[in-house]
Write a protein that holds these residues in place. Structure first.
Motif, PDB file in Angstrom:
ATOM      1  N   TRP A  25      20.625  53.583  67.264  1.00  0.00           N
ATOM      2  CA  TRP A  25      21.369  53.196  66.080  1.00  0.00           C
ATOM      3  C   TRP A  25      20.583  53.578  64.825  1.00  0.00           C
ATOM      4  O   TRP A  25      19.363  53.446  64.794  1.00  0.00           O
ATOM      5  CB  TRP A  25      21.586  51.682  66.041  1.00  0.00           C
ATOM      6  N   ILE A  26      21.273  54.008  63.807  1.00  0.00           N
ATOM      7  CA  ILE A  26      20.663  54.112  62.479  1.00  0.00           C
ATOM      8  C   ILE A  26      20.755  52.722  61.868  1.00  0.00           C
ATOM      9  O   ILE A  26      21.847  52.184  61.666  1.00  0.00           O
ATOM     10  CB  ILE A  26      21.389  55.156  61.618  1.00  0.00           C
ATOM     11  N   GLY A  27      19.604  52.095  61.595  1.00  0.00           N
ATOM     12  CA  GLY A  27      19.572  50.694  61.199  1.00  0.00           C
ATOM     13  C   GLY A  27      19.815  50.464  59.718  1.00  0.00           C
ATOM     14  O   GLY A  27      19.826  51.392  58.912  1.00  0.00           O
ATOM     15  N   TRP A  28      19.985  49.174  59.392  1.00  0.00           N
ATOM     16  CA  TRP A  28      20.170  48.742  58.018  1.00  0.00           C
ATOM     17  C   TRP A  28      18.839  48.229  57.479  1.00  0.00           C
ATOM     18  O   TRP A  28      17.888  48.974  57.417  1.00  0.00           O
ATOM     19  CB  TRP A  28      21.279  47.688  57.938  1.00  0.00           C
ATOM     20  N   ARG A  29      18.769  46.959  57.143  1.00  0.00           N
ATOM     21  CA  ARG A  29      17.512  46.387  56.655  1.00  0.00           C
ATOM     22  C   ARG A  29      16.763  45.639  57.748  1.00  0.00           C
ATOM     23  O   ARG A  29      15.724  45.039  57.503  1.00  0.00           O
ATOM     24  CB  ARG A  29      17.783  45.424  55.492  1.00  0.00           C
TER      25      ARG A  29
ATOM     26  N   TRP B 266      23.771  42.316  65.231  1.00  0.00           N
ATOM     27  CA  TRP B 266      24.943  43.186  65.211  1.00  0.00           C
ATOM     28  C   TRP B 266      24.874  44.241  66.310  1.00  0.00           C
ATOM     29  O   TRP B 266      25.911  44.688  66.802  1.00  0.00           O
ATOM     30  CB  TRP B 266      25.120  43.830  63.834  1.00  0.00           C
ATOM     31  N   VAL B 267      23.656  44.625  66.719  1.00  0.00           N
ATOM     32  CA  VAL B 267      23.511  45.547  67.850  1.00  0.00           C
ATOM     33  C   VAL B 267      23.872  44.839  69.149  1.00  0.00           C
ATOM     34  O   VAL B 267      24.602  45.373  69.990  1.00  0.00           O
ATOM     35  CB  VAL B 267      22.081  46.114  67.917  1.00  0.00           C
ATOM     36  N   LYS B 268      23.380  43.629  69.323  1.00  0.00           N
ATOM     37  CA  LYS B 268      23.637  42.882  70.555  1.00  0.00           C
ATOM     38  C   LYS B 268      25.127  42.599  70.764  1.00  0.00           C
ATOM     39  O   LYS B 268      25.583  42.488  71.903  1.00  0.00           O
ATOM     40  CB  LYS B 268      22.850  41.572  70.545  1.00  0.00           C
ATOM     41  N   LYS B 269      25.878  42.506  69.653  1.00  0.00           N
ATOM     42  CA  LYS B 269      27.311  42.236  69.757  1.00  0.00           C
ATOM     43  C   LYS B 269      28.155  43.506  69.865  1.00  0.00           C
ATOM     44  O   LYS B 269      29.368  43.431  70.035  1.00  0.00           O
ATOM     45  CB  LYS B 269      27.769  41.437  68.526  1.00  0.00           C
ATOM     46  N   SER B 270      27.505  44.645  69.798  1.00  0.00           N
ATOM     47  CA  SER B 270      28.230  45.907  69.825  1.00  0.00           C
ATOM     48  C   SER B 270      28.487  46.364  71.260  1.00  0.00           C
ATOM     49  O   SER B 270      28.062  45.722  72.221  1.00  0.00           O
ATOM     50  CB  SER B 270      27.421  46.983  69.087  1.00  0.00           C
ATOM     51  N   GLU B 271      29.166  47.495  71.388  1.00  0.00           N
ATOM     52  CA  GLU B 271      29.419  48.061  72.716  1.00  0.00           C
ATOM     53  C   GLU B 271      28.197  48.784  73.274  1.00  0.00           C
ATOM     54  O   GLU B 271      28.222  49.234  74.407  1.00  0.00           O
ATOM     55  CB  GLU B 271      30.605  49.027  72.649  1.00  0.00           C
ATOM     56  N   TYR B 272      27.149  48.882  72.470  1.00  0.00           N
ATOM     57  CA  TYR B 272      25.932  49.574  72.903  1.00  0.00           C
ATOM     58  C   TYR B 272      24.731  48.666  72.641  1.00  0.00           C
ATOM     59  O   TYR B 272      23.824  49.006  71.867  1.00  0.00           O
ATOM     60  CB  TYR B 272      25.786  50.905  72.157  1.00  0.00           C
ATOM     61  N   PRO B 273      24.687  47.495  73.285  1.00  0.00           N
ATOM     62  CA  PRO B 273      23.665  46.492  72.971  1.00  0.00           C
ATOM     63  C   PRO B 273      22.257  46.869  73.391  1.00  0.00           C
ATOM     64  O   PRO B 273      21.293  46.250  72.937  1.00  0.00           O
ATOM     65  CB  PRO B 273      24.153  45.252  73.730  1.00  0.00           C
TER      66      PRO B 273
END
Length: 298
Positions: A188-192, A200-207
Motif C-alpha cells: 500500500w502507498i501509505g498516508w500519515r 484501514w489496511v486491516k479492514k481492506s480486502e488486502y489486510p
C-alpha cells in the motif's frame, strides 16, 4: 476595545485557534512577520502579554482569556454584518470565494469554469483548493464543496452524488505482485500512518499487504501509483479516467462519501451565490456515473 484594530484582533483569534503565529499567518494569508507584528501591537496597546509560549503552543494568559471573550463577540457581530449586507446583494456581479478539495477542483470543476465565465462575466471566482473545512460562519468562504457524512447543521446546501473510491495500481504492478497469502509482495502507498498495518489496511480486502511510503495527499498517491510504487485508494472520478491505472482485482468500490455544495443561510438570497451553487451542482452532477464509480470500465 473600539480603539483597537480589527486586524490585530483577527490575528489574536487565529493564534488562539491555531496555537502558533506561523499557522495563524497561513490561515489568514499574511506573512509570519505581519502576524507577529500585529500580535505585538495588540499586546503593547493592552500593556499585557496575551499568550504563554509552551511546548503545546501558544496558551492564553488571564489577560488573553479576557480579550478572547470580547474578540469572539466582535468577530461574530462583524461577520454577521458582512453576511447581512452580502446576503441582500441581488446583482449577478462581484466576488465569490469557493473552498473545494484539490481533486474536485482539478477534475470536476475546472473543465466547466470557462462556461461559467461566459454565462456570468461579471462574477469573479476565487477558488481555495484545500482539504481543510473552511468556516463559513466566519466568511472563510461563501461556498464550500465537501464530502462528509453530515455537514454542520447550520449550513444549507444541495446534495451531490456519493463520491466512490477504489484501489488502483498500474497493470504491470498488478501482474507482477501477489496480493493475498501469508507473504504478499504488493504494498500500500501509505498516508500519515507510522505502522505498517494501520486500521484501514486491516479492514481492506488486502489486510496482509503492508504500507510503504507516507504520502498524505490523494494526488501525490495518484502519482506514486502511476510510477509503480504500489497501490493507492483514489477517487473513482480520478482513477477511472487515468489510462495508466487499473482497479486492483476484484475492482469493487472501497468506500463512498456523500457530497455537498454548502453555503451559509444568510447568503441564500445573494443572487450571484445562488447562480454559482446552481451551476456547480449541475456541472458536478453531469459526472454522476464517474463520481459514483459506475462508469463502464474499458
Amino acid at each position: 476595545m473600539n480603539s483597537f484594530d480589527w486586524d490585530d484582533l483577527r490575528v489574536f483569534l487565529a493564534v488562539y485557534r491555531r496555537r502558533s503565529v506561523r499557522s495563524a499567518a497561513r490561515s489568514l494569508a499574511v506573512s509570519h512577520s505581519t502576524a507577529s507584528r500585529r500580535l505585538e501591537n495588540l499586546e503593547t496597546k493592552l500593556g499585557a502579554k496575551l499568550f504563554h509560549r509552551s511546548p503545546e503552543g501558544f496558551i492564553p494568559t488571564t489577560a488573553g482569556e479576557m480579550v478572547l471573550e470580547r474578540a469572539d463577540r466582535i468577530e461574530t457581530e462583524t461577520f454577521g454584518l458582512e453576511r447581512d449586507v452580502f446576503g441582500h446583494d441581488t446583482r449577478l456581479s462581484g466576488p465569490i470565494r469557493i473552498t473545494v478539495p484539490p481533486p474536485v477542483a482539478q477534475y470536476l470543476i475546472m473543465p466547466h469554469l470557462a462556461d461559467f465565465g461566459r454565462l456570468y462575466p461579471e462574477i469573479e471566482i476565487e477558488m481555495v483548493s484545500t482539504y481543510d473545512f473552511s468556516d463559513l460562519a466566519r466568511r472563510d468562504a461563501d461556498i464550500a464543496i465537501r464530502f462528509a457524512r453530515e455537514p454542520e447543521s447550520y449550513l444549507v446546501g444541495r446534495r451531490l452524488p456519493d463520491a466512490a473510491e477504489a484501489v488502483y495500481a498500474t497493470p504491470e504492478y498488478v501482474e507482477q505482485h501477489s496480493f493475498e497469502g501469508d507473504t504478499p509482495t504488493a504494498r500500500w502507498i501509505g498516508w500519515r500512518d507510522l505502522e505498517e498495518f494501520p486500521k484501514w489496511v486491516k479492514k481492506s480486502e488486502y489486510p496482509r499487504c503492508p504500507t510503504h511510503w507516507r504520502l498524505p495527499d490523494m494526488l501525490l498517491q495518484l502519482e506514486a501509483a502511476k510510477a509503480g510504487l504500489g497501490m493507492a485508494i483514489v477517487s473513482c472520478f480520478v482513477g477511472d479516467k487515468e489510462p495508466s491505472l487499473t482497479r486492483v482485482p476484484p475492482g469493487g468500490i472501497y468506500q463512498s462519501m456523500p457530497g455537498w455544495v454548502l453555503t451559509h443561510p444568510d447568503l441564500r438570497t445573494t443572487e450571484r451565490v445562488r447562480a454559482c451553487v446552481r451551476f456547480l451542482v449541475d456541472a458536478i452532477n453531469s459526472h454522476e456515473a464517474l463520481i459514483t464509480g459506475q462508469l463502464p470500465l474499458g
